[in-house]
Write a protein that holds these residues in place. Structure first.
Motif, short mmCIF file in Angstrom:
data_model
loop_
_atom_site.label_atom_id
_atom_site.label_comp_id
_atom_site.label_asym_id
_atom_site.label_seq_id
_atom_site.Cartn_x
_atom_site.Cartn_y
_atom_site.Cartn_z
N LEU A 193 -17.34 5.30 -8.05
CA LEU A 193 -16.12 5.46 -6.95
C LEU A 193 -15.90 4.29 -6.18
CD1 LEU A 193 -14.84 8.08 -5.71
CD2 LEU A 193 -16.14 7.82 -3.92
N ARG A 194 -14.87 3.83 -6.26
CA ARG A 194 -14.53 2.41 -5.50
C ARG A 194 -13.41 2.63 -4.57
NH1 ARG A 194 -16.45 -1.56 -9.02
NH2 ARG A 194 -17.17 -0.78 -10.88
N TYR A 195 -13.64 2.01 -3.33
CA TYR A 195 -12.55 2.29 -2.26
C TYR A 195 -12.69 1.05 -1.30
CZ TYR A 195 -16.81 4.56 -0.22
OH TYR A 195 -18.15 5.08 0.37
N SER A 196 -11.56 0.78 -0.72
CA SER A 196 -11.39 -0.53 0.30
C SER A 196 -10.81 0.43 1.44
CB SER A 196 -10.42 -1.34 -0.20
OG SER A 196 -10.84 -2.08 -1.30
N THR A 197 -10.96 -0.48 2.66
CA THR A 197 -10.80 0.02 4.03
C THR A 197 -9.98 -1.02 4.92
OG1 THR A 197 -12.56 1.69 4.07
CG2 THR A 197 -11.72 1.17 6.27
N ALA A 280 -14.68 -3.67 1.15
CA ALA A 280 -14.59 -2.83 -0.02
C ALA A 280 -16.34 -2.29 -0.36
CB ALA A 280 -14.33 -3.59 -1.19
N TYR A 281 -16.25 -1.26 -1.18
CA TYR A 281 -17.35 -0.62 -1.33
C TYR A 281 -17.38 0.13 -2.66
CZ TYR A 281 -21.95 1.59 -0.24
OH TYR A 281 -23.48 2.08 -0.21
N HIS A 282 -18.66 0.38 -3.24
CA HIS A 282 -18.61 1.03 -4.62
C HIS A 282 -19.86 1.91 -4.59
CE1 HIS A 282 -20.16 0.68 -8.86
NE2 HIS A 282 -19.22 1.74 -8.87
#
Length: 431
Positions: A193-197, A280-282
């Motif tokens: 799961l990868r996301y940016s904020t 960003a986070y993973h």
């Protein structure tokens, strides 16, 4: 009892200390990081710069452990909000009907403000000490019982009870081996799961006054987006997917919103003014450690929070589960076996929800059981019906906020409505 030691000043650790101070004369919370003096990000909480959903039940439980904390947070800018009447909930491609919140009083607050206020309250409790820059390297034990911890400088710290709340990187499985016990079996579901904020200024007319948007993934579009109103007249917007996420530049970030299963974030970002830098986070996997299945475990040691189960963060369950587990600590003369069995019942429902949701997506490896395939098929029809029925929408949100177990969606009144609802109608997808 005299002294309890909690490893980790996470939300799980702080809430555990809030419970334990009622049972022990002294409670020491040890954290390896330098703790912020203000409402700032803590190094050990890498996700604190991303959207954090405090579920309604989690908010209520934290108030049980720390009475009045919601009012304190609101005074510092947090926003009270009913996720059903003030939120846009889009799940499985269906926009859920709006209505009264069915007791789902919530709070929109950044993780640094929430954790900072919890830390202040806990540190002010009689007999509680929250200490920074203290790394635990092992356990002390005598005659099969844990009697304290060993610190990095070699100093022993005796304790009547040790609670490991150090997160998904917990070393308890290793320490158990050193004490002659088997580590717990681990269940893992690979997520990638990868996301940016990014954060944006919030204006009075944004989203017609709504305070949150949740757009869940679908099998066809395994991407998601969340926007939460925060203190300081801000929006925090987190978007991502299974295996991909938006780029850091604003045009790439906004373009990603065009690919989501609903247009709400595209409309918000079209005119929003960015604040600060992107992050960003993973998350590689969801992990559940089955401590309740061990036949041998030392007295004087408990494990809680992400050290037991690290959920898919998309569902926002971690803080709520940690709060519910902290309440279990209040039960008198709780043995490790009884504690782990009690919290396993707390973990079962959110773990079922997340694993069921993940295995619905073709991009997530794993074969759903026949039962899970049946449940997911029913849930698709349920969400289609909930798009037109506020009562069903409220039932779904009560399950999502961990008030009711998933089988509540199949109780006869709901089942009858779903079966009578006809063919599902999906929310329109943006062009």
């Amino acid at each position: 009892m005299d002294h309890a030691v909690v490893i980790g000043a996470s939300m799980a650790g702080l809430l555990s200390a809030a419970a334990l101070h009622r049972l022990f004369a002294k409670v020491t919370v040890l954290d390896r990081d330098t703790l912020p003096t203000a409402d700032d990000h803590r190094r050990g909480t890498a996700q604190s710069r991303h959207a954090h959903g405090l579920l309604s039940r989690g908010c209520a439980t934290i108030n049980e452990l720390l009475p009045g904390i919601s009012a304190e947070l609101i005074a510092r800018g947090a926003l009270p909000g009913d996720p059903m009447s003030r939120g846009r909930n889009i799940h499985g491609g269906h926009r859920l009907a709006r209505g009264a919140g069915r007791g789902l009083d919530g709070l929109l607050v950044s993780r640094p403000l929430l954790e900072g206020q919890v830390r202040r309250r806990v540190a002010a409790m009689p007999g509680v000490r929250v200490t920074a820059d203290r790394t635990v390297t092992g356990l002390l034990a005598r005659e099969g019982r844990v009697t304290g911890v060993r610190l990095a400088d070699g100093e022993p710290l005796p304790a009547d009870l040790v609670v490991d709340a150090s997160g998904r990187g917990s070393r308890t499985p290793l320490w158990l081996g050193e004490l002659g016990h088997r580590p717990p079996h681990e269940e893992r579901i690979a997520l990638d799961l990868r996301y940016s904020t990014r954060e944006f200024r919030r204006r009075p007319g944004d989203l017609d006054g709504d305070l949150l948007v949740i757009i869940g993934p679908t099998p066809e579009r395994p991407r998601f987006g969340v926007a939460l109103a925060l203190e300081g007249e801000r929006w925090i917007v987190t978007m991502g997917g299974y295996g991909d996420a938006p780029g850091p530049a604003l045009p790439e970030f906004a373009a990603f919103a065009d690919t989501l299963p609903a247009p709400d974030l595209r409309h918000l970002l079209a005119t929003a003014e960015p604040v600060g830098e992107p992050r960003a986070y993973h998350t590689p996997a969801g992990i559940r450690r089955r401590y309740e299945r061990l036949t041998s475990f030392p007295e004087g040691l408990l494990v809680t929070g992400d050290a037991v189960c690290a959920f898919n963060p998309l569902y926002g369950q971690g803080m709520t589960v940690a709060a519910l587990e902290a309440k279990v600590l209040l039960e008198a003369e709780l043995t490790p076996r009884a504690f782990f069995r009690r919290i396993a019942r707390i973990v079962d429902a959110p773990w079922e929800i997340t694993v069921g949701g993940d295995l619905k997506l073709p991009v997530v490896a794993g074969e759903p059981s026949p039962r899970l395939r049946m449940v997911n098929a029913y849930l698709g029809r349920f969400l289609a019906a909930a798009a037109h029925d506020p009562e069903l929408a409220g039932r779904f949100l009560r399950v999502a906020h961990l008030y009711d177990p998933p089988p509540a969606l199949m109780r006869p009144p709901a089942l009858l409505k779903v079966l009578r609802s006809g063919a599902p109608r999906a929310v329109p997808v943006p062009a």
